[in-house]
Design an enzyme around this catalytic site. Structure first.
Site, PDB file in Angstrom:
ATOM      1  N   TYR A 131       0.856  -1.185   0.000  1.00  0.00           N
ATOM      2  CA  TYR A 131       0.000   0.000   0.000  1.00  0.00           C
ATOM      3  C   TYR A 131       0.894   1.237   0.000  1.00  0.00           C
ATOM      4  O   TYR A 131       1.440   1.625   1.026  1.00  0.00           O
ATOM      5  CB  TYR A 131      -0.929  -0.002   1.221  1.00  0.00           C
ATOM      6  CG  TYR A 131      -1.821   1.206   1.342  1.00  0.00           C
ATOM      7  CD1 TYR A 131      -2.487   1.727   0.243  1.00  0.00           C
ATOM      8  CD2 TYR A 131      -2.009   1.821   2.573  1.00  0.00           C
ATOM      9  CE1 TYR A 131      -3.310   2.834   0.355  1.00  0.00           C
ATOM     10  CE2 TYR A 131      -2.841   2.931   2.704  1.00  0.00           C
ATOM     11  CZ  TYR A 131      -3.489   3.424   1.587  1.00  0.00           C
ATOM     12  OH  TYR A 131      -4.303   4.527   1.702  1.00  0.00           O
ATOM     13  N   ASP A 190      -2.491  -1.437  -3.891  1.00  0.00           N
ATOM     14  CA  ASP A 190      -2.839  -0.062  -4.238  1.00  0.00           C
ATOM     15  C   ASP A 190      -1.551   0.751  -4.239  1.00  0.00           C
ATOM     16  O   ASP A 190      -1.040   1.110  -3.185  1.00  0.00           O
ATOM     17  CB  ASP A 190      -3.840   0.470  -3.208  1.00  0.00           C
ATOM     18  CG  ASP A 190      -4.241   1.908  -3.462  1.00  0.00           C
ATOM     19  OD1 ASP A 190      -3.779   2.485  -4.457  1.00  0.00           O
ATOM     20  OD2 ASP A 190      -5.006   2.455  -2.640  1.00  0.00           O
TER      21      ASP A 190
END
Length: 280
Positions: free
Chosen positions: A127, A167
Site C-alpha cells: 500500500y 494499491d
C-alpha cells in the site's frame, strides 16, 4: 483483460490455475458488512491480498478464520493503512515491512513465500502512500517509492517468481486515468511519481504490469473511483491497483479481471478487486 461484475452468479473457472486477488478494502469491517464475504466465497481465491485493512490482528483473524493462513502488517497508527496476505496453503515463511526503519510500523508491506508445483513464489501486499503535493505525505511517498527501487531487484535475486500486488496510488500512463489532463499536478499522476513506474517496468528493474499486458493499449480498466459526484456511474476512474510480476511469473498469467460492482450501491469498497489467474 476483462471487467466483470462482483455480483455475477458465475466467474470463469480456474482450470487448475492459481488465483491471486488484490483489493484495497477501505476498512475490512466496513467491507465485510457491505458484501465482501459473498464476493470472496464466489471467487475461489487461492491467495488474497488486502490493503487499507484498518483493523487489529484480532479482528482480521476473526474475519479470515475459515481456512486462511494470514500474515498481517498492522499499522502503528490505529485505523490507518494495514496490509495482509492470506492464503489457503500455509506459506513457507512470512515477513513484514519493506526493510527500512522509517516504514517498519506503517502497515504498508507484507510478504509471504510459497512453493507452487515446485516453483518458488514470493507475494507482497503493498500500500503506497496517497501523497499530497507540498506536504510531508508526499515526502513519505517518494521515500517509499525509492525503497522499492532497491527492494524489487533484491526480491528476485535468487531467480524465484515475484509478485507485488496492491494499491500503488500512481497511474502510470494516460491510459490509466480517465481525466488525466486535470491531474498532472496532483498526487497520483505527477511526472515524478510516474517516472518510478517507468523504472519498475523498464529495462532497469524489469517487472511486468500484468493487467496492462493482458488488457493491451486501452483505457483502464479502472480499479478506483472517487466517492464524489458521478465518478463511478460515469466510469471516471483511475487504474492504480497493480499486479507487478517478475517476467517469469508474468509469462504464467492467463487472465485478469477487474471485479467492478454492478452498481454504485452494491460496492463494498471504493476500489474493485484485481484478480489474476496464473498457471504454474
Amino acid at each position: 483483460m476483462t471487467e466483470s461484475t462482483a455480483t455475477s452468479p458465475e466467474y470463469a473457472p480456474k482450470n487448475g490455475a492459481t488465483r491471486i486477488a488484490s483489493v484495497n478494502v477501505n476498512g475490512i469491517r466496513a467491507a465485510y458488512r457491505k458484501g465482501m464475504p459473498e464476493w470472496l466465497e464466489a471467487r475461489d481465491v487461492d491467495i488474497l491480498c488486502l490493503q487499507e485493512v484498518r483493523a487489529p490482528d484480532k479482528i482480521v483473524n476473526e474475519f479470515l478464520a475459515d481456512g486462511w493462513h494470514v500474515v498481517h502488517a498492522e499499522a502503528e497508527a490505529k485505523g490507518r493503512a494495514g496490509v495482509l496476505v492470506a492464503s489457503r496453503e500455509e506459506p513457507e515463511t512470512t515477513r513484514i515491512g519493506i526493510g527500512s526503519d522509517r516504514f517498519a510500523n506503517t502497515g504498508r508491506w507484507a510478504e509471504a513465500d510459497f512453493v507452487i508445483n515446485g516453483t518458488k513464489l514470493t507475494v507482497a501486499s503493498v500500500y503506497v502512500h496517497s501523497g499530497e503535493v507540498g506536504t510531508p505525505k508526499q515526502d513519505d511517498k517518494f521515500a517509499f517509492l525509492e525503497e522499492m527501487i532497491t527492494k524489487l531487484p533484491a526480491l528476485r535475486a535468487d531467480g524465484r517468481d515475484v509478485l507485488l500486488v496492491g494499491d500503488m496510488n500512481v497511474g502510470h500512463t494516460t491510459r490509466d486515468i480517465k481525466n488525466w489532463k486535470g491531474n498532472v499536478k496532483r498526487a497520483g499522476f505527477l511526472p515524478e511519481e510516474r517516472a518510478y513506474f517507468d523504472r519498475f517496468f523498464g529495462e532497469e528493474i524489469g517487472y511486468r504490469d500484468v493487467a496492462r499486458d493482458l488488457a493491451g493499449d486501452v483505457d483502464g480498466p479502472y480499479t478506483w473511483w472517487s466517492q464524489r459526484g458521478q465518478a463511478f456511474d460515469n466510469n471516471t476512474g483511475w487504474r492504480i491497483d497493480y499486479h507487478m510480476a517478475s517476467p517469469s511469473l508474468a509469462a504464467k498469467a492467463l487472465r485478469a479481471d477487474v471485479d467492478r460492482a454492478a452498481s454504485y450501491d452494491t460496492r463494498w469498497s471504493d476500489h474493485a478487486p484485481l484478480v489474476v489467474d496464473y498457471q504454474f
